[in-house]
Design a protein around this motif. Structure first.
Motif, PDB file in Angstrom:
ATOM      1  N   SER A  53       0.667  -1.531  -0.168  1.00 44.08           N
ATOM      2  CA  SER A  53       0.108  -0.003   0.085  1.00 44.08           C
ATOM      3  C   SER A  53       0.894   1.381  -0.393  1.00 44.08           C
ATOM      4  CB  SER A  53      -0.931   0.233   1.543  1.00 44.08           C
ATOM      5  OG  SER A  53      -1.604  -1.463   1.435  1.00 44.08           O
ATOM      6  N   ALA A  54       1.875   1.569   0.663  1.00 36.81           N
ATOM      7  CA  ALA A  54       2.929   2.311   0.452  1.00 36.81           C
ATOM      8  C   ALA A  54       3.243   2.350  -1.114  1.00 36.81           C
ATOM      9  CB  ALA A  54       3.971   1.837   1.804  1.00 36.81           C
ATOM     10  N   VAL A  89      -2.087   5.370   3.306  1.00 36.09           N
ATOM     11  CA  VAL A  89      -1.286   4.142   3.630  1.00 36.09           C
ATOM     12  C   VAL A  89      -2.506   2.697   4.527  1.00 36.09           C
ATOM     13  CG1 VAL A  89       0.697   2.522   3.880  1.00 36.09           C
ATOM     14  CG2 VAL A  89       1.076   5.120   2.925  1.00 36.09           C
TER      15      VAL A  89
END
Length: 380
Positions: A53-54, A89
């Motif tokens: 996700s980051a 995030v």
């Protein structure tokens, strides 16, 4: 941290851990509790899904992750320097976990070439207003919408696709719990919960994903609101269930077993997309009725055909399903594109057509059977 603190030692049980514990123990008791709660929250996010996700969110925000050593390093940096990105995030990881689950639906638009008005502020405000109305909550409840861009990377080809996302936050119904208040005695504290609705828009594939509780009918309403405000000139979308695509079935010319009850007159593979382990793409489309795409590849390339040579993988295919004339309906063709790992462009026709196509694809071993419905329970 005190000046001169040694950050260089590493490992549990070393001087670093002892020194860190000493610093925490010297803090006031309430501050210790708050700090440990923050550290526990960071620890709950240290997994591969959050790292993915980051990598999806940070590049689009101009945040460089190069040189950081693992997900713990990334999370601590974001929490300290980019708290807004940190929250994005965390939300992105939550939405990714829900993808394909009980509270998630994807909707497929026709590829009519008409651009979506995703950057139009007026359309955004109108869509959020409709989304709030769908929730049927009192007007005084606070709300906020966070629009941002993320990057998805294809697991096989590495191809990057830009996704426009929105998270709509709304005050949900209040809850209460026992806590020790200012008087040091037990008190019942009322707090306002937050409800989230997640929207992910993929203009390249004309797909809108909606993650929201409330059942299929509610997500259908969100899809209609999206169509009304962002794609008013296009036909309303249809739900496209996420199913694993089995393109290896098409490595040899399939027989496409059909029965009279299916109402299918004929089936052909009209295009095949390949990806090479060396990083190359190739697409072949059927032209003319004299031979199939398989006959063409064999005639033109023989053993060097990407169907036979090593290092090539099928990543997409288009089928043309010719439906026989029946019940007063004329002969027609349904076009379906399959893309790995789990995208299926179901025809934007009737529910009966969509279900018929899904059943045929499953019968021909081109999509996996549906997974049992799952629901993700978030960590507190």
């Amino acid at each position: 941290m005190p000046e001169g603190f040694d950050w260089n030692s590493a490992g549990r049980g070393t001087a670093f851990v002892a020194d860190l514990n000493t610093v925490i123990d010297d803090l006031p008791a309430r501050q210790q509790d708050r700090l440990k709660a923050e550290l526990d929250h960071l620890a709950s996010l240290t997994n591969d899904a959050v790292m993915v996700s980051a990598e999806q969110v940070c590049p689009m925000m101009g945040i460089d992750l190069e040189g950081l050593e693992g997900v713990q390093d990334v999370l601590l940096m974001l929490a300290l320097d980019f708290p807004h990105a940190f929250e994005r995030v965390a939300v992105q990881a939550s939405l990714n976990r829900r993808t394909g689950g009980k509270n998630w639906s994807a909707f497929q638009f026709d590829d009519d070439g008409k651009a979506w008005a995703l950057d139009d502020d007026t359309a955004r405000r109108a869509f959020v207003a409709d989304a709030i109305a769908i929730l049927d909550l009192p007007a005084h409840r606070k709300r906020e919408a966070d629009w941002y861009r993320a990057v998805r990377v294809h697991p096989i080809t590495g191809e990057e696709t830009e996704i426009v996302q929105a998270t709509i936050y709304v005050e949900d119904r209040a809850a209460s719990e026992l806590t020790f208040g200012a008087s040091e005695g037990l008190e019942r504290q009322v707090f306002q919960r937050v409800l989230e609705v997640g929207i992910a828009c993929n203009p390249a594939e004309r797909i809108v994903e909606i993650c929201a509780a409330g059942g299929k009918k509610v997500r259908d309403e969100y899809a209609q609101a999206f169509s009304r405000h962002f794609a008013p000139g296009s036909e309303p979308p249809v739900e496209a269930p996420r199913r694993e695509v089995i393109l290896s079935t098409l490595r040899t010319e399939p027989a496409f077993a059909i029965e009279p009850a299916h109402g299918v007159e004929g089936v052909e593979v009209s295009s095949l997309d390949f990806f090479s382990t060396g990083g190359g793409f190739a697409r072949f489309e059927k032209r003319g009725d004299s031979e199939t795409i398989y006959q063409f590849l064999n005639r033109r390339f023989a053993q060097e055909s990407p169907l036979k040579a090593g290092g090539w993988q099928i990543v997409a295919a288009t089928l043309r399903i010719v439906m026989a004339a029946q019940n007063g309906k004329r002969r027609r063709t349904l076009t379906v594109t399959l893309r790995s790992p789990n995208t299926t462009t179901i025809p934007n026709k009737t529910e009966a057509d969509r279900q018929r196509v899904l059943n045929l694809l499953e019968r021909w071993n081109l999509i996996a059977p549906p997974s049992p419905e799952i629901d993700v329970i978030e960590d507190g």
